[in-house]
Every structure is written in structure tokens, then in C-alpha cells.
Design a protein around this motif. Sequence first.
Motif, PDB file in Angstrom:
ATOM      1  N   ILE A  42       0.848  -1.200   0.000  1.00  0.00           N
ATOM      2  CA  ILE A  42       0.000   0.000   0.000  1.00  0.00           C
ATOM      3  C   ILE A  42       0.879   1.244   0.000  1.00  0.00           C
ATOM      4  CG2 ILE A  42      -1.664   1.316   1.383  1.00  0.00           C
ATOM      5  CD1 ILE A  42      -2.724  -1.400   2.381  1.00  0.00           C
ATOM      6  N   GLY A  43       0.443   2.252  -0.754  1.00  0.00           N
ATOM      7  CA  GLY A  43       1.204   3.493  -0.802  1.00  0.00           C
ATOM      8  C   GLY A  43       1.066   4.309   0.468  1.00  0.00           C
ATOM      9  N   ARG A  44       1.913   5.312   0.592  1.00  0.00           N
ATOM     10  CA  ARG A  44       1.846   6.205   1.740  1.00  0.00           C
ATOM     11  C   ARG A  44       1.717   7.641   1.253  1.00  0.00           C
ATOM     12  NH1 ARG A  44       7.091   5.526   5.166  1.00  0.00           N
ATOM     13  NH2 ARG A  44       6.431   3.358   4.982  1.00  0.00           N
ATOM     14  N   ALA A  45       1.314   8.531   2.140  1.00  0.00           N
ATOM     15  CA  ALA A  45       1.144   9.942   1.791  1.00  0.00           C
ATOM     16  C   ALA A  45       1.931  10.811   2.755  1.00  0.00           C
ATOM     17  CB  ALA A  45      -0.332  10.336   1.833  1.00  0.00           C
ATOM     18  N   ILE A  46       2.530  11.861   2.210  1.00  0.00           N
ATOM     19  CA  ILE A  46       3.223  12.854   3.032  1.00  0.00           C
ATOM     20  C   ILE A  46       2.729  14.240   2.640  1.00  0.00           C
ATOM     21  CG2 ILE A  46       5.288  11.443   3.328  1.00  0.00           C
ATOM     22  CD1 ILE A  46       6.648  13.299   1.240  1.00  0.00           C
ATOM     23  N   ASP A  47       2.735  15.148   3.585  1.00  0.00           N
ATOM     24  CA  ASP A  47       2.406  16.547   3.306  1.00  0.00           C
ATOM     25  C   ASP A  47       3.690  17.290   2.966  1.00  0.00           C
ATOM     26  OD1 ASP A  47      -0.380  16.387   3.830  1.00  0.00           O
ATOM     27  OD2 ASP A  47       0.050  16.371   5.980  1.00  0.00           O
ATOM     28  N   HIS A  48       3.632  18.067   1.895  1.00  0.00           N
ATOM     29  CA  HIS A  48       4.831  18.773   1.433  1.00  0.00           C
ATOM     30  C   HIS A  48       4.469  20.234   1.166  1.00  0.00           C
ATOM     31  CE1 HIS A  48       8.853  19.117  -0.270  1.00  0.00           C
ATOM     32  NE2 HIS A  48       8.346  19.660  -1.361  1.00  0.00           N
ATOM     33  N   PHE A  49       4.178  20.951   2.242  1.00  0.00           N
ATOM     34  CA  PHE A  49       3.774  22.334   2.086  1.00  0.00           C
ATOM     35  C   PHE A  49       4.951  23.222   1.657  1.00  0.00           C
ATOM     36  CE2 PHE A  49       0.675  20.695   5.280  1.00  0.00           C
ATOM     37  CZ  PHE A  49      -0.408  20.674   4.421  1.00  0.00           C
ATOM     38  N   GLU A  50       6.179  22.671   1.746  1.00  0.00           N
ATOM     39  CA  GLU A  50       7.333  23.414   1.234  1.00  0.00           C
ATOM     40  C   GLU A  50       7.253  23.579  -0.284  1.00  0.00           C
ATOM     41  OE1 GLU A  50       7.413  20.691   3.014  1.00  0.00           O
ATOM     42  OE2 GLU A  50       8.543  21.046   4.882  1.00  0.00           O
ATOM     43  N   GLY A  51       6.385  22.788  -0.928  1.00  0.00           N
ATOM     44  CA  GLY A  51       6.208  22.930  -2.371  1.00  0.00           C
ATOM     45  C   GLY A  51       5.784  24.322  -2.765  1.00  0.00           C
ATOM     46  N   GLY A  52       5.010  24.981  -1.904  1.00  0.00           N
ATOM     47  CA  GLY A  52       4.599  26.343  -2.190  1.00  0.00           C
ATOM     48  C   GLY A  52       5.782  27.290  -2.271  1.00  0.00           C
TER      49      GLY A  52
ATOM     50  N   PRO B  49      -3.004  32.274  -1.158  1.00  0.00           N
ATOM     51  CA  PRO B  49      -1.857  32.219  -0.248  1.00  0.00           C
ATOM     52  C   PRO B  49      -0.542  32.677  -0.870  1.00  0.00           C
ATOM     53  CG  PRO B  49      -3.012  30.080  -0.414  1.00  0.00           C
ATOM     54  CD  PRO B  49      -3.452  30.924  -1.557  1.00  0.00           C
ATOM     55  N   TYR B  50      -0.531  32.962  -2.155  1.00  0.00           N
ATOM     56  CA  TYR B  50       0.734  33.164  -2.857  1.00  0.00           C
ATOM     57  C   TYR B  50       0.896  34.536  -3.509  1.00  0.00           C
ATOM     58  CZ  TYR B  50       0.684  28.097  -2.403  1.00  0.00           C
ATOM     59  OH  TYR B  50       0.621  26.828  -1.897  1.00  0.00           O
ATOM     60  N   ALA B  51      -0.164  35.099  -4.076  1.00  0.00           N
ATOM     61  CA  ALA B  51      -0.012  36.252  -4.963  1.00  0.00           C
ATOM     62  C   ALA B  51       0.573  37.471  -4.265  1.00  0.00           C
ATOM     63  CB  ALA B  51      -1.361  36.598  -5.599  1.00  0.00           C
ATOM     64  N   ALA B  52       0.008  37.851  -3.124  1.00  0.00           N
ATOM     65  CA  ALA B  52       0.503  39.048  -2.447  1.00  0.00           C
ATOM     66  C   ALA B  52       1.959  38.888  -2.040  1.00  0.00           C
ATOM     67  CB  ALA B  52      -0.371  39.363  -1.237  1.00  0.00           C
ATOM     68  N   ARG B  53       2.306  37.722  -1.502  1.00  0.00           N
ATOM     69  CA  ARG B  53       3.697  37.479  -1.090  1.00  0.00           C
ATOM     70  C   ARG B  53       4.636  37.602  -2.273  1.00  0.00           C
ATOM     71  NH1 ARG B  53       3.025  31.686   1.375  1.00  0.00           N
ATOM     72  NH2 ARG B  53       5.307  31.776   1.443  1.00  0.00           N
ATOM     73  N   LEU B  54       4.225  37.055  -3.406  1.00  0.00           N
ATOM     74  CA  LEU B  54       5.068  37.093  -4.597  1.00  0.00           C
ATOM     75  C   LEU B  54       5.387  38.513  -5.013  1.00  0.00           C
ATOM     76  CD1 LEU B  54       6.358  35.849  -7.166  1.00  0.00           C
ATOM     77  CD2 LEU B  54       4.062  35.811  -8.163  1.00  0.00           C
ATOM     78  N   PHE B  55       4.366  39.353  -5.148  1.00  0.00           N
ATOM     79  CA  PHE B  55       4.597  40.683  -5.701  1.00  0.00           C
ATOM     80  C   PHE B  55       5.186  41.645  -4.678  1.00  0.00           C
ATOM     81  CE2 PHE B  55       1.418  38.785  -8.533  1.00  0.00           C
ATOM     82  CZ  PHE B  55       2.155  38.849  -9.703  1.00  0.00           C
TER      83      PHE B  55
ATOM     84  N   ILE C 279      -7.903  42.297  -2.908  1.00  0.00           N
ATOM     85  CA  ILE C 279      -9.333  42.106  -2.724  1.00  0.00           C
ATOM     86  C   ILE C 279      -9.651  40.658  -3.095  1.00  0.00           C
ATOM     87  CG2 ILE C 279      -9.952  44.514  -3.161  1.00  0.00           C
ATOM     88  CD1 ILE C 279     -10.781  43.729  -5.981  1.00  0.00           C
ATOM     89  N   PHE C 280     -10.674  40.104  -2.484  1.00  0.00           N
ATOM     90  CA  PHE C 280     -11.104  38.732  -2.782  1.00  0.00           C
ATOM     91  C   PHE C 280      -9.944  37.733  -2.665  1.00  0.00           C
ATOM     92  CE2 PHE C 280     -13.847  41.551  -5.440  1.00  0.00           C
ATOM     93  CZ  PHE C 280     -15.023  41.400  -4.707  1.00  0.00           C
ATOM     94  N   CYS C 281      -9.200  37.864  -1.588  1.00  0.00           N
ATOM     95  CA  CYS C 281      -8.093  36.938  -1.314  1.00  0.00           C
ATOM     96  C   CYS C 281      -8.276  36.254   0.029  1.00  0.00           C
ATOM     97  CB  CYS C 281      -6.753  37.676  -1.353  1.00  0.00           C
ATOM     98  SG  CYS C 281      -6.277  38.303  -2.977  1.00  0.00           S
ATOM     99  N   GLN C 282      -9.533  36.014   0.427  1.00  0.00           N
ATOM    100  CA  GLN C 282      -9.837  35.398   1.721  1.00  0.00           C
ATOM    101  C   GLN C 282     -10.812  34.238   1.514  1.00  0.00           C
ATOM    102  OE1 GLN C 282     -11.088  39.075   3.814  1.00  0.00           O
ATOM    103  NE2 GLN C 282      -9.276  38.800   5.082  1.00  0.00           N
ATOM    104  N   PRO C 283     -10.336  33.130   1.009  1.00  0.00           N
ATOM    105  CA  PRO C 283     -11.233  32.001   0.737  1.00  0.00           C
ATOM    106  C   PRO C 283     -11.805  31.399   2.016  1.00  0.00           C
ATOM    107  CG  PRO C 283      -8.934  31.372   0.425  1.00  0.00           C
ATOM    108  CD  PRO C 283      -8.935  32.849   0.619  1.00  0.00           C
ATOM    109  N   ASP C 284     -13.100  31.068   1.953  1.00  0.00           N
ATOM    110  CA  ASP C 284     -13.723  30.366   3.077  1.00  0.00           C
ATOM    111  C   ASP C 284     -14.358  29.047   2.632  1.00  0.00           C
ATOM    112  OD1 ASP C 284     -16.058  31.043   1.739  1.00  0.00           O
ATOM    113  OD2 ASP C 284     -16.771  32.450   3.259  1.00  0.00           O
ATOM    114  N   GLY C 285     -14.051  28.628   1.402  1.00  0.00           N
ATOM    115  CA  GLY C 285     -14.602  27.389   0.879  1.00  0.00           C
ATOM    116  C   GLY C 285     -15.862  27.569   0.072  1.00  0.00           C
ATOM    117  N   THR C 286     -16.587  28.667   0.326  1.00  0.00           N
ATOM    118  CA  THR C 286     -17.866  28.893  -0.354  1.00  0.00           C
ATOM    119  C   THR C 286     -17.861  30.108  -1.268  1.00  0.00           C
ATOM    120  OG1 THR C 286     -18.818  30.302   1.385  1.00  0.00           O
ATOM    121  CG2 THR C 286     -19.039  27.909   1.651  1.00  0.00           C
ATOM    122  N   ASN C 287     -16.812  30.918  -1.224  1.00  0.00           N
ATOM    123  CA  ASN C 287     -16.842  32.200  -1.948  1.00  0.00           C
ATOM    124  C   ASN C 287     -15.938  32.242  -3.171  1.00  0.00           C
ATOM    125  OD1 ASN C 287     -14.384  32.234  -0.622  1.00  0.00           O
ATOM    126  ND2 ASN C 287     -14.730  34.151   0.484  1.00  0.00           N
TER     127      ASN C 287
END
Length: 450
Positions: free
Chosen positions: A146-156, A187-193, A203-211
Motif C-alpha cells: 500500500i502506498g503512503r502519503a506525506i504533506d509537502h507544504f514546502e512545495g509552495g 496564499p501566494y499572490a501578495a507574497r510574490l509581488f 481584494i477577494f483573497c480570503q477564501p472560506d470554501g464557499t466564496n
Amino acid sequence: MGRYFGTDGIRGVAGRELSAAFALSVGQAAGTVLAAHGRRPKVVVGRDPRLSGEMLEAALVAGLMAAGADVVRLGVMPTPGVAYLTKALGADAGAVISASHNPVEDNGIKFFGPDGFKLSDEDEAAIEVLLDGDPDRRAARSGLEIGRAIDHFEGGQKYLAFLKSAAETSLEGLTVVIDCANGAASPYAARLFVDLGAEVKTIFCQPDGTNINVGCGSTQPEALAKEVVRLGADVGLAFDGDADRLIAVDETGEIVDGDYLLSTFGLLWKEAGRLSGDTIVSTVMANYGLVKFLERHGIRLLMTRVGDRYVVEAMREGGYVLGGEQSGHLVFLDRATTGDGLLTAVLLLGALKRAGKPLSAFARTWEKYPQVLKNVRVRSKEGWEEEPAIREAIAAAEAALAGAGRIVVRPSGTEPLIRVMVEAPAPEQAEAIAAQVAEAIARVRGESVG
């Protein structure tokens, strides 16, 4: 056999066509196909922040692991970021859970191959065969298989480093307003620029899953345009839900779509000797005004079927480096394997900074032909082009245009729609002809016209 993959992966309403059980089966089928290439597969998985994303991610990942694949979870990640990291991390495939610019109720699954381009037609077909066939044919590993899963948030961070490396100058002195559509760019655009030196308003950079995509983003940039004018900013940048599109706004509040962005890059790159073959690749939906404008500047516009995968295919076949769509998908094949809204924005702002001129000086230098688009919601897209009444309506439209405009009728790759696009010298003529053809389709196949 069912046809699950459209031009942009598998799409459907989350919990209905795209249920957790189906996502589990897709993961098992994909893992089985990848394992057939001869080694234990490694698959990177990212998603946009819509509500159903975590559910479908859990199911897809479980299916992949059940087939023996190891999974690298990236969390919320733009689609082009997944494409980049698939290749950069040496994975056998990448998967994105997103419905791009579609409503929040929808979701989708799209795969990339190990080279960062979309998964091959052969592998997609093999996955579909397994989805339609006996479930026992989909690999079910046990024990240590069986395979395994790891979180790799450093990918960002790795993806952001790639985007920063594409910048050809500091953006210091530019004021930029960013609309992330409450999507994957958030999570990325403002930091990048900010890191590149720009003054950034969001503006419109606050996701809540529904918006996600609600009254904002690349398909609805009007709020961004007002904010650019109110703040006296230099540029506005609107991304879609998975950040593979960019629609810009110039300093006067005028919206700059993909056609205008292509003409801007085309002229700048031709002058710099960077435009291979003096050719840009776009689709049949590109405005006829763009064709004529580029002709005057010695640039050819090569047109493909609608869909960024067809643009990329033509670019690869011809060795071209610049392509895109009116919707804001722009592809820079010398830097990326797919449309990337953040990369497009980095290159655009750098070009403006080096030129010392506003976006309006480049983008709005030609006039579009009046264009009308009608969407007919249909019961079925299959075989629509064989309907005599539809063929007659299209022939009558072509005769009425008499070579002074054009009509394009095509099925949507992701929704139950047939789209009718008409360009004509006068907007009234385009509207009338589009309405006639759309009504003919609706009489035969349709539920509604929009």
C-alpha cells in the motif's frame, strides 16, 4: 465506454457526478495505469480551496494509495504550481482537484504527466477503461504494498521561488491591486509581488470554501477595475479559481483580456527577437481584430480548437513560445508547461517596468470586432453537429455574414453547453445572427439560452 475526461480533465457537481466514491475509483484507476509503467508511482496532489476539495482530495489520495502509489500532498496550490512541481519533484504524475472558474458547487480532477504537461491521451483512455470495467481490474494492494502519503507544504515555497526567478526586473515603484477570486492564488499572490518590490493591495483573497469565483476573479473583474481607479493604482490583476488565468486592468480601469495581453507580449517579444517564427498560437475564439492587428505588425496568429491543451500541442509541434486564449490562459513555453496566471503577471509587470510606460500604452492599441457569445444549455452535446436544423441555421448565418465576419459554434469542454460566437462589423448584426443560431439549437437540443 464512458467519456470522463473533457478538454480540462474530469468535471462535475461535487457529491453528484463527482462523488467521493467516484474520486476513490479515479485514484485507483490512475494508480493502476501509472504502476503499469514499471515502478512504484509517485503522485503530487494539489487543490483549490473550494468546500468539496478536502473530501475529494481524501478520496483520490486513498484510491492512489490503494493502488500502491505514494502521494505528495501539496494542499492549496494553483494548477500551474502542481504542473511545475510534478516535474521539479520527479513525480510520475500530478493531480489537481479544482473546477477552475466554475461555480463553487462544481469540482474537477485533472492529471499531469511527469514532464509537467497534461497527461497523455493514452493514459487518460486507459484510466477510462478501468473506470468502466470490472473494479477487480483496478489494483488493490495489501500490506506493505500500500502506498503512503506525506504533506509537502514546502512545495509552495519552491513554486514561489520559480516565479521570482522569472522576474526580469524589480517591480519597485508599481502599485498593484490583486483579485485572487478567493481561490488558489490567495496564499501566494501578495507574497510574490511584495517580494518583487511592488506595493500591493488585495481584494477577494480570503477564501472560506464557499466564496470562490463569487462576484470576482478573471470572469468578473468589474470590482477590481473600480478599485484600481479608486486607489490610482498602476495595474489590476484578476486570477481565476485555480490561478491558471489572468485578466488585467489598466490604470484607467479598462479591462485587458487575453487577446490584448497576447498582442502586448507579441509586439514586445518580436521587437526583442524572442518571438519564435513570428507566430502566436491562440484558438478560434480569438477576436478577428487581433488577427488583423498582428498581421499589420508581421505576426501570424495560428488558430486551434478551443482549449489550452490544443494551444500547447500546436506550440510544441511548431516550436512556438507564446500562446494563449481570450479567457486569459497565456502559455510561455520557454518557461512553463501550462497556462500560469501568476507567471503571466510577473512577466507583464516586468515588461511595463522596463518600458516605463502604462499598460494602456500597449494593450488598447487596436479595436475588437463586435463579438456576441450565446450559451445554450443542452440535454446532450453528443451529435449536435449532425442535426439538420442546426446545420441550416449555421449555413444561413455564414451567408448573412458574407465574409465580413465569422461564426464559431462549439460544445463546451466542461459544461453541458453549446456555445455560439459571432463577430460582425456591427454589434446589432452579431447579436441578431447569434440569437437566431442559438434559438435553433435550443429548439432541437436545448433547455435554455444565456
